[in-house]
Design a protein around this motif. Sequence first.
Motif, PDB file in Angstrom:
ATOM      1  N   SER A 192     -29.606 -32.089 -26.442  1.00 11.84           N
ATOM      2  CA  SER A 192     -30.762 -32.881 -26.868  1.00 11.84           C
ATOM      3  C   SER A 192     -30.419 -33.717 -28.093  1.00 11.84           C
ATOM      4  O   SER A 192     -30.695 -34.925 -28.144  1.00 11.84           O
ATOM      5  N   ARG A 208     -34.984 -38.539 -36.206  1.00 15.88           N
ATOM      6  CA  ARG A 208     -36.211 -37.757 -36.387  1.00 15.88           C
ATOM      7  C   ARG A 208     -37.357 -38.593 -36.935  1.00 15.88           C
ATOM      8  O   ARG A 208     -38.519 -38.388 -36.576  1.00 15.88           O
ATOM      9  N   THR A 209     -37.059 -39.522 -37.836  1.00 18.19           N
ATOM     10  CA  THR A 209     -38.113 -40.286 -38.502  1.00 18.19           C
ATOM     11  C   THR A 209     -38.449 -41.600 -37.813  1.00 18.19           C
ATOM     12  O   THR A 209     -39.391 -42.295 -38.226  1.00 18.19           O
ATOM     13  N   GLY A 213     -39.482 -40.740 -32.433  1.00 17.81           N
ATOM     14  CA  GLY A 213     -38.226 -39.983 -32.480  1.00 17.81           C
ATOM     15  C   GLY A 213     -38.428 -38.514 -32.175  1.00 17.81           C
ATOM     16  O   GLY A 213     -37.669 -37.915 -31.406  1.00 17.81           O
ATOM     17  N   ARG A 214     -39.445 -37.916 -32.778  1.00 18.59           N
ATOM     18  CA  ARG A 214     -39.725 -36.507 -32.499  1.00 18.59           C
ATOM     19  C   ARG A 214     -40.095 -36.313 -31.033  1.00 18.59           C
ATOM     20  O   ARG A 214     -39.683 -35.331 -30.402  1.00 18.59           O
ATOM     21  N   ARG A 215     -40.850 -37.265 -30.478  1.00 16.25           N
ATOM     22  CA  ARG A 215     -41.240 -37.165 -29.067  1.00 16.25           C
ATOM     23  C   ARG A 215     -40.009 -37.254 -28.171  1.00 16.25           C
ATOM     24  O   ARG A 215     -39.921 -36.547 -27.156  1.00 16.25           O
ATOM     25  N   LEU A 217     -36.992 -36.207 -28.897  1.00 17.12           N
ATOM     26  CA  LEU A 217     -36.324 -34.907 -28.978  1.00 17.12           C
ATOM     27  C   LEU A 217     -37.087 -33.850 -28.184  1.00 17.12           C
ATOM     28  O   LEU A 217     -36.477 -33.043 -27.460  1.00 17.12           O
ATOM     29  N   GLU A 218     -38.414 -33.841 -28.296  1.00 13.57           N
ATOM     30  CA  GLU A 218     -39.224 -32.876 -27.553  1.00 13.57           C
ATOM     31  C   GLU A 218     -38.987 -33.004 -26.052  1.00 13.57           C
ATOM     32  O   GLU A 218     -38.817 -32.001 -25.339  1.00 13.57           O
ATOM     33  N   ASP A 241     -39.643 -24.796 -28.834  1.00 10.85           N
ATOM     34  CA  ASP A 241     -40.150 -24.976 -30.194  1.00 10.85           C
ATOM     35  C   ASP A 241     -39.122 -24.520 -31.225  1.00 10.85           C
ATOM     36  O   ASP A 241     -38.978 -25.140 -32.290  1.00 10.85           O
ATOM     37  N   LEU A 244     -36.450 -27.206 -31.498  1.00 13.14           N
ATOM     38  CA  LEU A 244     -36.959 -28.363 -32.240  1.00 13.14           C
ATOM     39  C   LEU A 244     -37.016 -28.066 -33.739  1.00 13.14           C
ATOM     40  O   LEU A 244     -36.695 -28.927 -34.576  1.00 13.14           O
ATOM     41  N   GLU A 245     -37.364 -26.844 -34.084  1.00 13.23           N
ATOM     42  CA  GLU A 245     -37.397 -26.444 -35.500  1.00 13.23           C
ATOM     43  C   GLU A 245     -35.986 -26.460 -36.090  1.00 13.23           C
ATOM     44  O   GLU A 245     -35.785 -26.905 -37.231  1.00 13.23           O
ATOM     45  N   GLY A 248     -34.985 -29.933 -36.688  1.00 14.82           N
ATOM     46  CA  GLY A 248     -35.725 -30.459 -37.824  1.00 14.82           C
ATOM     47  C   GLY A 248     -35.185 -29.998 -39.166  1.00 14.82           C
ATOM     48  O   GLY A 248     -35.422 -30.649 -40.189  1.00 14.82           O
TER      49      GLY A 248
END
Length: 304
Positions: A192, A208-209, A213-215, A217-218, A241, A244-245, A248
């Motif tokens: 991922s 990530r930012t 970006g977060r979507r 990765l999810e 989860d 993803l943590e 992050g």
Amino acid sequence: MKFVVLGAGAIGSYFGACLSRSGHEVHFLARGDHGEAIRSAGIRIREPEGNWTMRVPATARPDDLPPADFAILAVKSYSLAEIAPVARRVAEQGAVLMPLLNGVEAFESLVGQGVPAAAVLPGLAVISVERTAPGEVTRKSAFRSVVAGEHAGGPSARAERVVAALSATGCEARVSDDIGVDLWRKFLFLASMAGACGLGRASIGPVRTAPLGRRLLERAIAEIATVGRARGVAIPAGEEDRVLERIGALPPEMKPSFLLDVERGGPTELDVLSAAVSRYGRETGVATPVHDTVTAAISASLRL
């Protein structure tokens, strides 16, 4: 114990040097300018706790490698076919072969290329380490861990031995009850992050930012978890989860080795990362649009 390291890149050089520093006899198969530098001045390790150098025996000739108790195989996937005959020979001489390769099919690939299945002890490494100069590797992560376990599952004396040796170096190491699940847990994390950073041509912080970006990765993580479960892998509930943590919490400047290979113009491990997810999706009827996009985009860019 006696070890040989097949593929003295960043990971092989690091863990091999750590084992040598801990008092084990370690021989390296190392070629090119990296091998020449090791033979002349040893392996230089740069890491958060300090820098150190280890003088170790290294050869460019596979026939010069002595018999060993364990062989650490730490090449990139695109070099596996080249090193497989050496791995087979070392295993036939009595070494337990522990592959620390990316992807989830190292065991099957090695056996398919003639390495005796009984000689293979699957493993994985979680570390951010880069070869920064000939004879020098730099560990960039606070973490450095190895997991080993039998392909059929459950503990074994040989897994306990190699884990004890690695633990004594200061690395985190453990025996896995189900190495297949552990390989897929790493796969969720690595494929991922590698896919997203490869698409963005950026380290993990800007990815990530970025907007969505977060979507991204999810969705990349969810696709891998879905195809894994469709293939019968017992990926724990909530693992998405947790992955993803972990992503992050990475330093924003962190670059996966896949991105470094892309930036150099290839070859890359695309075939065992996003392209493998796409293939698994087609085989199981699971849609994998993120990893399909990564595969198409990266393949096209490397052909320019």
